[in-house]
Design a protein around this motif. Structure first.
Motif, PDB file in Angstrom:
ATOM      1  N   GLY A 109       0.804  -1.212   0.000  1.00  0.00           N
ATOM      2  CA  GLY A 109       0.000   0.000   0.000  1.00  0.00           C
ATOM      3  C   GLY A 109       0.838   1.264   0.000  1.00  0.00           C
ATOM      4  N   THR A 110       1.873   1.279   0.837  1.00  0.00           N
ATOM      5  CA  THR A 110       2.737   2.464   0.908  1.00  0.00           C
ATOM      6  C   THR A 110       3.441   2.700  -0.420  1.00  0.00           C
ATOM      7  N   TRP A 111       3.976   1.643  -0.998  1.00  0.00           N
ATOM      8  CA  TRP A 111       4.703   1.791  -2.262  1.00  0.00           C
ATOM      9  C   TRP A 111       3.773   2.215  -3.397  1.00  0.00           C
ATOM     10  N   SER A 112       2.624   1.537  -3.528  1.00  0.00           N
ATOM     11  CA  SER A 112       1.729   1.855  -4.648  1.00  0.00           C
ATOM     12  C   SER A 112       1.081   3.231  -4.494  1.00  0.00           C
ATOM     13  N   THR A 113       0.861   3.681  -3.261  1.00  0.00           N
ATOM     14  CA  THR A 113       0.230   4.983  -3.035  1.00  0.00           C
ATOM     15  C   THR A 113       1.143   6.137  -3.427  1.00  0.00           C
ATOM     16  N   TYR A 114       2.417   6.028  -3.084  1.00  0.00           N
ATOM     17  CA  TYR A 114       3.326   7.169  -3.267  1.00  0.00           C
ATOM     18  C   TYR A 114       4.348   6.993  -4.384  1.00  0.00           C
ATOM     19  N   ALA A 115       4.389   5.809  -5.017  1.00  0.00           N
ATOM     20  CA  ALA A 115       5.393   5.574  -6.066  1.00  0.00           C
ATOM     21  C   ALA A 115       5.243   6.548  -7.227  1.00  0.00           C
ATOM     22  N   THR A 116       3.998   6.899  -7.583  1.00  0.00           N
ATOM     23  CA  THR A 116       3.813   7.842  -8.692  1.00  0.00           C
ATOM     24  C   THR A 116       4.480   9.186  -8.390  1.00  0.00           C
ATOM     25  N   LEU A 117       4.398   9.624  -7.133  1.00  0.00           N
ATOM     26  CA  LEU A 117       5.041  10.882  -6.739  1.00  0.00           C
ATOM     27  C   LEU A 117       6.561  10.744  -6.755  1.00  0.00           C
ATOM     28  N   PHE A 118       7.050   9.569  -6.348  1.00  0.00           N
ATOM     29  CA  PHE A 118       8.493   9.291  -6.371  1.00  0.00           C
ATOM     30  C   PHE A 118       9.015   9.320  -7.803  1.00  0.00           C
ATOM     31  N   LEU A 162     -12.509  -6.342 -15.862  1.00  0.00           N
ATOM     32  CA  LEU A 162     -13.022  -5.009 -16.199  1.00  0.00           C
ATOM     33  C   LEU A 162     -13.156  -4.132 -14.953  1.00  0.00           C
ATOM     34  N   MET A 163     -13.579  -4.710 -13.839  1.00  0.00           N
ATOM     35  CA  MET A 163     -13.707  -3.963 -12.592  1.00  0.00           C
ATOM     36  C   MET A 163     -12.339  -3.473 -12.124  1.00  0.00           C
ATOM     37  N   VAL A 164     -11.337  -4.348 -12.192  1.00  0.00           N
ATOM     38  CA  VAL A 164      -9.990  -3.937 -11.789  1.00  0.00           C
ATOM     39  C   VAL A 164      -9.420  -2.916 -12.768  1.00  0.00           C
ATOM     40  N   SER A 165      -9.710  -3.058 -14.055  1.00  0.00           N
ATOM     41  CA  SER A 165      -9.282  -2.060 -15.040  1.00  0.00           C
ATOM     42  C   SER A 165      -9.795  -0.680 -14.658  1.00  0.00           C
ATOM     43  N   ALA A 166     -11.056  -0.618 -14.251  1.00  0.00           N
ATOM     44  CA  ALA A 166     -11.628   0.657 -13.805  1.00  0.00           C
ATOM     45  C   ALA A 166     -10.885   1.189 -12.593  1.00  0.00           C
ATOM     46  N   HIS A 167     -10.496   0.296 -11.693  1.00  0.00           N
ATOM     47  CA  HIS A 167      -9.836   0.731 -10.455  1.00  0.00           C
ATOM     48  C   HIS A 167      -8.387   1.172 -10.652  1.00  0.00           C
ATOM     49  N   THR A 168      -7.804   0.893 -11.825  1.00  0.00           N
ATOM     50  CA  THR A 168      -6.457   1.423 -12.052  1.00  0.00           C
ATOM     51  C   THR A 168      -6.477   2.947 -12.129  1.00  0.00           C
ATOM     52  N   SER A 169      -7.645   3.523 -12.382  1.00  0.00           N
ATOM     53  CA  SER A 169      -7.763   4.988 -12.326  1.00  0.00           C
ATOM     54  C   SER A 169      -7.464   5.483 -10.917  1.00  0.00           C
ATOM     55  N   LEU A 170      -7.645   4.607  -9.927  1.00  0.00           N
ATOM     56  CA  LEU A 170      -7.297   4.928  -8.541  1.00  0.00           C
ATOM     57  C   LEU A 170      -5.892   4.457  -8.214  1.00  0.00           C
ATOM     58  N   TYR A 171      -5.632   3.163  -8.432  1.00  0.00           N
ATOM     59  CA  TYR A 171      -4.359   2.580  -8.018  1.00  0.00           C
ATOM     60  C   TYR A 171      -3.171   3.268  -8.672  1.00  0.00           C
ATOM     61  N   THR A 172      -3.313   3.647  -9.930  1.00  0.00           N
ATOM     62  CA  THR A 172      -2.189   4.238 -10.664  1.00  0.00           C
ATOM     63  C   THR A 172      -2.180   5.759 -10.608  1.00  0.00           C
ATOM     64  N   TYR A 222      -4.638   8.069  -8.758  1.00  0.00           N
ATOM     65  CA  TYR A 222      -5.386   8.884  -7.797  1.00  0.00           C
ATOM     66  C   TYR A 222      -4.495   9.831  -6.999  1.00  0.00           C
ATOM     67  N   SER A 223      -3.328   9.369  -6.554  1.00  0.00           N
ATOM     68  CA  SER A 223      -2.422  10.241  -5.794  1.00  0.00           C
ATOM     69  C   SER A 223      -1.966  11.416  -6.657  1.00  0.00           C
ATOM     70  N   LEU A 224      -1.616  11.118  -7.914  1.00  0.00           N
ATOM     71  CA  LEU A 224      -1.177  12.166  -8.832  1.00  0.00           C
ATOM     72  C   LEU A 224      -2.336  13.113  -9.150  1.00  0.00           C
ATOM     73  N   TYR A 225      -3.526  12.570  -9.279  1.00  0.00           N
ATOM     74  CA  TYR A 225      -4.749  13.345  -9.546  1.00  0.00           C
ATOM     75  C   TYR A 225      -4.985  14.359  -8.422  1.00  0.00           C
ATOM     76  N   LEU A 226      -4.872  13.903  -7.186  1.00  0.00           N
ATOM     77  CA  LEU A 226      -5.073  14.796  -6.046  1.00  0.00           C
ATOM     78  C   LEU A 226      -3.963  15.847  -5.964  1.00  0.00           C
ATOM     79  N   GLU A 227      -2.716  15.422  -6.208  1.00  0.00           N
ATOM     80  CA  GLU A 227      -1.607  16.377  -6.146  1.00  0.00           C
ATOM     81  C   GLU A 227      -1.770  17.463  -7.208  1.00  0.00           C
ATOM     82  N   ARG A 228      -2.187  17.082  -8.411  1.00  0.00           N
ATOM     83  CA  ARG A 228      -2.378  18.066  -9.491  1.00  0.00           C
ATOM     84  C   ARG A 228      -3.520  19.036  -9.180  1.00  0.00           C
TER      85      ARG A 228
END
Length: 383
Positions: free
Chosen positions: A20-29, A209-219, A221-227
């Motif tokens: 969770g820690t890695w996937s949440t903040y890796a995009t920012l890293f 398909l459900m998990v594909s939709a959730h990649t909008s969050l997993y990949t 969401y952190s970047l979306y909020l930061e932007r």
């Protein structure tokens, strides 16, 4: 309560704390090291791509040699070696290699642990949610504490935090013991014959398909909020809120499934997911909308995951237990997640961040159609 309930809970706590820690903040890293959104999408998709291979390889090895705990421990040490690559170097190629090695070995750990749990529970899933929720608690605690560390020491400290959590995961694996598998009087059906059933195909199409939709969050969401101007503390708080809701649902889910069953719960989670993604896309500046959307994570992840596990028990049990869980991870998170992440990364760059969540809503609609077909065919064919 299973004999190894505490050990299962501890392993899941540490495993999801790291993941969770890695996937949440890796995009920012990665963004801090100069990666583009497209490059970040490719790097993060490795989490899903390696789930196509890893769980099936380790699930087969664990089932074939009946040494599931040994496989867990070996995979942990190999993952730590791969993760050390993030502590040195800063190029796209370097990060790509590290992501491949890390996720090749960690991708099979959760399915193997869950297969051990299911073997010990012997078909009684009463306590499944109450053990599985400790993975979510690990996520909350780690993501929240890490957010403060990253605000204080900077995003460069992320690999060190995540590496320490990976070491704790390895230590937790040494508390686990192998569970004898249930002996069945009749041989299980061949795996390929199961995978050719139309209801099984439709089920896996729905989950992918459900998990594909959730990649909008997993990949993203952190970047979306930061932007949209949110701090790392708020980003961590949003993730923790979603997972807290998930924990509560895992704890109280047993009566829901006893009363309504997996099919009804699956339909509920798909309906909630549709609304959730539309809310995130519509209101990135409306904090209360984002808060409500995060609370919906209880349904779109926890309820969905448990509905899937319970549905899988119709087809995959006994000698096929670990491979059934592995196939679920590989097809849903591996194929569905990787294709979703890559597709949505391109969509982000061409149509903008908000549109990604509208596309996610369309993917949920497609998932709903596949789920309806799967359950209808199960009832019609008697499987």
């Amino acid at each position: 309560m299973p004999v190894q309930a505490f050990s299962f809970a501890l392993f899941l706590f540490c495993y999801y704390a790291h993941a969770g820690t890695w996937s949440t903040y890796a995009t920012l890293f990665f963004a801090d090291h100069g990666m583009t959104v497209a490059q970040i999408g490719v790097l993060m998709s490795m989490i899903q791509v390696l789930r196509i291979v890893g769980p099936n390889v380790w699930g087969y090895v664990a089932d074939h040699y009946d040494r599931r705990v040994l496989v867990l421990r070996m995979a942990g040490f190999a993952a730590l070696v791969g993760f050390s690559g993030f502590l040195f170097g800063s190029t796209f190629t370097h990060f790509m290699l590290a992501m491949i090695v890390l996720n090749l070995f960690t991708s099979g750990q959760a399915p193997i642990c869950e297969a051990l749990m299911l073997s010990e529970m012997r078909g009684d899933l009463t306590f499944y949610g109450r053990i599985r929720m400790w993975g979510s608690i690990g996520f909350i605690v780690s993501v929240t504490l890490a957010s403060y560390a990253l605000e204080h020491y900077g995003i460069v400290s992320l690999p060190w935090v995540a590496a320490a959590l990976l070491v704790l995961t390895i230590a937790a694996a040494f508390r686990l013991k192998d569970v004898p598998r249930r002996q069945h009087k009749t041989a299980p059906p061949p795996l390929m014959s199961l995978l050719r059933r139309r209801e099984v195909i439709a089920f896996f199409a729905s989950t992918a398909l459900m998990v594909s939709a959730h990649t909008s969050l997993y990949t993203f969401y952190s970047l979306y909020l930061e932007r949209n101007g949110y701090s790392k503390t708020v980003i961590g708080g949003m993730w923790s809120l979603g997972v807290l809701a998930e924990v509560l649902l895992f704890y109280y889910q047993a009566p829901l499934f006893r009363r309504w069953g997996a099919k009804v719960m699956m339909y509920v989670t798909l309906a909630v997911a549709l609304v959730r993604f539309l809310m995130i896309g519509f209101g990135p500046q409306v904090v209360w909308l984002l808060v409500v959307a995060q609370i919906m994570h209880a349904a779109t992840f926890a309820l969905h995951h448990s509905s899937c596990v319970m549905t899988l028990q119709r087809w995959f049990s006994g000698p096929l237990q670990a491979r059934g869980q592995a196939l679920y991870m590989s097809i849903s998170y591996g194929v569905g997640g990787s294709l979703g992440g890559l597709f949505l990364a391109q969509w982000w760059e061409r149509a903008g961040p908000q549109s990604v969540y509208y596309v996610a809503a369309v993917l949920v609609l497609c998932s709903s159609l596949a789920a309806v077909l799967s359950y209808r065919w199960q009832e019609r064919d008697g499987h």
